[in-house]
Design a protein around this motif. Structure first.
Motif, PDB file in Angstrom:
ATOM      1  N   SER A  96       0.806  -1.228   0.000  1.00 30.66           N
ATOM      2  CA  SER A  96       0.000   0.000   0.000  1.00 30.66           C
ATOM      3  C   SER A  96       0.833   1.268   0.000  1.00 30.66           C
ATOM      4  N   GLY A  97       2.093   1.159   0.413  1.00 35.31           N
ATOM      5  CA  GLY A  97       2.923   2.346   0.532  1.00 35.31           C
ATOM      6  C   GLY A  97       2.574   3.205   1.739  1.00 35.31           C
ATOM      7  N   LYS A  98       1.853   2.647   2.713  1.00 33.73           N
ATOM      8  CA  LYS A  98       1.394   3.402   3.887  1.00 33.73           C
ATOM      9  C   LYS A  98       2.173   2.996   5.143  1.00 33.73           C
ATOM     10  N   ARG A  99       3.479   2.899   5.019  1.00 32.32           N
ATOM     11  CA  ARG A  99       4.300   2.459   6.138  1.00 32.32           C
ATOM     12  C   ARG A  99       4.148   3.372   7.356  1.00 32.32           C
ATOM     13  N   LYS A 100       4.133   4.680   7.104  1.00 31.91           N
ATOM     14  CA  LYS A 100       4.055   5.632   8.220  1.00 31.91           C
ATOM     15  C   LYS A 100       2.723   5.513   8.965  1.00 31.91           C
ATOM     16  N   ARG A 101       1.658   5.223   8.248  1.00 34.88           N
ATOM     17  CA  ARG A 101       0.351   5.069   8.894  1.00 34.88           C
ATOM     18  C   ARG A 101       0.358   3.888   9.849  1.00 34.88           C
ATOM     19  N   PHE A 102       0.969   2.780   9.426  1.00 27.66           N
ATOM     20  CA  PHE A 102       1.077   1.621  10.310  1.00 27.66           C
ATOM     21  C   PHE A 102       1.900   1.971  11.551  1.00 27.66           C
ATOM     22  N   LEU A 103       3.014   2.662  11.353  1.00 27.32           N
ATOM     23  CA  LEU A 103       3.866   3.047  12.469  1.00 27.32           C
ATOM     24  C   LEU A 103       3.110   3.936  13.452  1.00 27.32           C
ATOM     25  N   PHE A 104       2.298   4.849  12.935  1.00 25.11           N
ATOM     26  CA  PHE A 104       1.535   5.750  13.794  1.00 25.11           C
ATOM     27  C   PHE A 104       0.534   4.974  14.658  1.00 25.11           C
ATOM     28  N   VAL A 105      -0.170   4.015  14.053  1.00 24.40           N
ATOM     29  CA  VAL A 105      -1.174   3.243  14.798  1.00 24.40           C
ATOM     30  C   VAL A 105      -0.516   2.443  15.919  1.00 24.40           C
ATOM     31  N   PHE A 106       0.603   1.801  15.627  1.00 23.41           N
ATOM     32  CA  PHE A 106       1.292   1.015  16.652  1.00 23.41           C
ATOM     33  C   PHE A 106       1.848   1.914  17.755  1.00 23.41           C
ATOM     34  N   THR A 107       2.395   3.066  17.369  1.00 24.57           N
ATOM     35  CA  THR A 107       2.928   3.994  18.363  1.00 24.57           C
ATOM     36  C   THR A 107       1.827   4.515  19.270  1.00 24.57           C
ATOM     37  N   LEU A 108       0.709   4.900  18.686  1.00 25.59           N
ATOM     38  CA  LEU A 108      -0.422   5.401  19.465  1.00 25.59           C
ATOM     39  C   LEU A 108      -0.946   4.331  20.428  1.00 25.59           C
ATOM     40  N   THR A 109      -0.995   3.090  19.970  1.00 27.78           N
ATOM     41  CA  THR A 109      -1.442   1.990  20.830  1.00 27.78           C
ATOM     42  C   THR A 109      -0.541   1.857  22.051  1.00 27.78           C
ATOM     43  N   SER A 110       0.763   1.917  21.826  1.00 19.83           N
ATOM     44  CA  SER A 110       1.710   1.797  22.933  1.00 19.83           C
ATOM     45  C   SER A 110       1.585   2.950  23.913  1.00 19.83           C
ATOM     46  N   VAL A 111       1.465   4.160  23.400  1.00 18.02           N
ATOM     47  CA  VAL A 111       1.370   5.352  24.246  1.00 18.02           C
ATOM     48  C   VAL A 111       0.116   5.304  25.114  1.00 18.02           C
ATOM     49  N   VAL A 112      -1.022   4.993  24.514  1.00 13.58           N
ATOM     50  CA  VAL A 112      -2.293   4.972  25.251  1.00 13.58           C
ATOM     51  C   VAL A 112      -2.298   3.865  26.306  1.00 13.58           C
ATOM     52  N   ALA A 113      -1.846   2.659  25.933  1.00 10.68           N
ATOM     53  CA  ALA A 113      -1.836   1.544  26.886  1.00 10.68           C
ATOM     54  C   ALA A 113      -0.882   1.820  28.049  1.00 10.68           C
ATOM     55  N   THR A 114       0.246   2.459  27.758  1.00 10.48           N
ATOM     56  CA  THR A 114       1.193   2.815  28.821  1.00 10.48           C
ATOM     57  C   THR A 114       0.560   3.808  29.786  1.00 10.48           C
ATOM     58  N   ALA A 115      -0.127   4.803  29.252  1.00  9.35           N
ATOM     59  CA  ALA A 115      -0.789   5.791  30.108  1.00  9.35           C
ATOM     60  C   ALA A 115      -1.860   5.136  30.975  1.00  9.35           C
ATOM     61  N   LEU A 116      -2.571   4.153  30.443  1.00  4.14           N
ATOM     62  CA  LEU A 116      -3.636   3.486  31.194  1.00  4.14           C
ATOM     63  C   LEU A 116      -3.096   2.643  32.350  1.00  4.14           C
ATOM     64  N   LEU A 117      -1.812   2.286  32.296  1.00  5.21           N
ATOM     65  CA  LEU A 117      -1.220   1.537  33.400  1.00  5.21           C
ATOM     66  C   LEU A 117      -1.125   2.380  34.672  1.00  5.21           C
ATOM     67  N   PHE A 118      -1.385   3.666  34.549  1.00  2.80           N
ATOM     68  CA  PHE A 118      -1.488   4.541  35.728  1.00  2.80           C
ATOM     69  C   PHE A 118      -2.550   4.011  36.698  1.00  2.80           C
ATOM     70  N   PHE A 119      -3.567   3.347  36.175  1.00  6.96           N
ATOM     71  CA  PHE A 119      -4.679   2.871  37.004  1.00  6.96           C
ATOM     72  C   PHE A 119      -4.440   1.476  37.573  1.00  6.96           C
ATOM     73  N   SER A 120      -3.259   0.896  37.351  1.00  6.89           N
ATOM     74  CA  SER A 120      -2.975  -0.443  37.876  1.00  6.89           C
ATOM     75  C   SER A 120      -2.570  -0.369  39.342  1.00  6.89           C
ATOM     76  N   GLY A 121      -2.645  -1.519  40.011  1.00  2.40           N
ATOM     77  CA  GLY A 121      -2.289  -1.579  41.423  1.00  2.40           C
ATOM     78  C   GLY A 121      -2.481  -2.984  41.948  1.00  2.40           C
ATOM     79  N   PRO A 122      -2.342  -3.174  43.272  1.00  2.00           N
ATOM     80  CA  PRO A 122      -2.520  -4.507  43.854  1.00  2.00           C
ATOM     81  C   PRO A 122      -3.870  -5.116  43.483  1.00  2.00           C
ATOM     82  N   GLY A 123      -3.849  -6.376  43.090  1.00  2.00           N
ATOM     83  CA  GLY A 123      -5.079  -7.061  42.731  1.00  2.00           C
ATOM     84  C   GLY A 123      -5.516  -6.868  41.295  1.00  2.00           C
TER      85      GLY A 123
END
Length: 418
Positions: free
Chosen positions: A73-100
């Motif tokens: 498709s020639g859309k390499r940057k679009r794939f990179l953006f989606v994966f990067t955004l996924t990592s950033v959002v999931a990392t931020a959500l780990l703020f809500f983790s804790g015991p249990g």
């Protein structure tokens, strides 16, 4: 846009994403996961190893197909953006983790690590168009050096939050650090998306059923015929084994230092700062060495250094000696990773660059991280000794070294282009 600025934005992405690697895979989150979320239970090692392995397995399964889709498709940057955004959002959500919240935290980590590791497939594929064959080693080395500089920077920035220890009483500060890692990753990754452009080609949808089906067929064709290109096949197999050991060392280094040697959080921060410093030196120096003597010889040299690292870590009886061992590990880590990426770029034809980096970063790179962490975690839990678990990695390094000695320098690439 000048070529130098494009290269700099590419290097800056390495600066950005290694903050995730050092904080979430190597240092803070593994200890937080075991000590706080899992309350220090021995089963925490096994669950952590399973989480790392599963995230790598999933990336290994999807990377070649998505890499082929990006080439088509020639859309390499679009794939990179989606994966990067996924990592950033999931990392931020780990703020809500804790015991249990072990299962929820493990699921979020798996998602974050998939975003980080999966994005490398598309990021690494840019190397071939940003550097000439004569400068592949140096540019690859600069990238890893920038990455380790980013890791050093995030450790310095997070030191006030982590100084209270990775314990339950300091959990709120540790959770805040996850938000800062997500912000750091997003901020310094942005220039790449603003400066790099995918090459012009016929507009094709990367995610249509027809495109995905075509990508699957391309991957199946490659798998069936890869043995026709023996140098590439041998290198990928060698990389599978020695990279397995390297990723396992990275994933368990903080747990090993704390549980085996009783490192405090402050000592761990200093330790990882020293490791990143020597890794920067190794990436830069061995980048020039790679261009001088070739990536194959450089990789062989670094594997002998890894043998010394593992043996020293097993035999170390003091924190001081383990500090020196860590510095040697940093030197070999930066050099082996930079030389491996350079080797892959030399063996890969331009028209299949993202697909083949999908095999390198995905199938062989990430799948290689499945066995090591699982073996380490299980051996540690059963034997009650992390030194015994670490010793198992010597077999992985030895197998990789033996296979690497049989790899040529450019045969596979010539075969593809023929």
């Amino acid at each position: 846009m000048t070529q130098k600025y494009k290269v700099f934005s590419w290097l800056l992405f390495d600066f950005a994403n290694t903050s995730f690697s050092v904080m979430m895979v190597t240092f803070a989150f593994p200890l937080y996961f075991k000590n706080v979320i899992c309350a220090g239970e021995p089963s925490g090692d096994a669950l952590w190893g399973f989480s790392v392995s599963l995230s790598m397995l999933l990336v290994a399964l999807i990377s070649p197909v998505l890499g082929a889709a990006a080439d088509y498709s020639g859309k390499r940057k679009r794939f990179l953006f989606v994966f990067t955004l996924t990592s950033v959002v999931a990392t931020a959500l780990l703020f809500f983790s804790g015991p249990g919240t072990a299962l929820t935290a493990a699921a979020l980590f798996i998602l974050a690590n998939m975003g980080f590791e999966g994005g490398l497939v598309f990021y690494d594929a840019y190397l071939k168009e940003l550097a000439s064959d004569k400068s592949l080693g140096r540019v690859s080395g600069y990238g890893f050096a920038m990455g380790y500089l980013g890791a050093l920077s995030i450790l310095l920035l997070m030191k006030p939050l982590l100084s209270g220890g990775i314990v339950l009483s300091n959990a709120s500060n540790i959770r805040q650090s996850f938000l800062w890692v997500a912000l750091f990753f997003a901020l310094f990754a942005t220039p790449l998306f603003l400066t790099l452009r995918d090459g012009k080609r016929e507009v094709r949808s990367p995610l249509s059923f027809a495109a995905i089906g075509r990508s699957v067929k391309e991957v199946q064709y490659t798998v069936r015929h890869i043995m026709n290109y023996p140098d590439l096949a041998r290198f990928l197999l060698a990389y599978f084994f020695y990279n397995d050991a390297i990723l396992t060392v990275i994933a368990f280094s903080s747990i090993y230092a704390q549980n085996t040697f009783g490192f405090t959080t402050g000592e761990l921060i200093v330790f990882f700062m020293l490791v990143q410093t020597t890794a920067i030196a190794g990436s830069v120096v061995f980048g020039f060495v790679t261009d001088r003597i070739g990536p194959k010889r450089t990789i062989v040299i670094t594997l002998f250094i890894w043998f010394a690292v593992v043996l020293l870590a097993i035999l170390s009886d003091s924190k001081e000696l383990f500090f020196y061992t860590g510095m040697l590990a940093g030197l070999s880590m930066g050099s082996s990773q930079a030389a491996s990426r350079s080797m892959m770029a030399r063996l890969t034809p331009a028209e299949h660059v993202t697909e083949f980096f999908g095999f390198y970063d995905g199938t062989f790179g990430k799948a290689s991280a499945i066995a090591g962490p699982l073996v380490f975690g299980l051996v540690s839990a059963q034997a009650g000794s992390q030194r015994v678990a670490l010793g198992s990695l010597l077999l992985f390094f030895l197998t990789g070294l033996l296979l690497m000695t049989r790899v040529g320098s450019a045969g596979s690439r010539q075969a593809f282009e023929a």
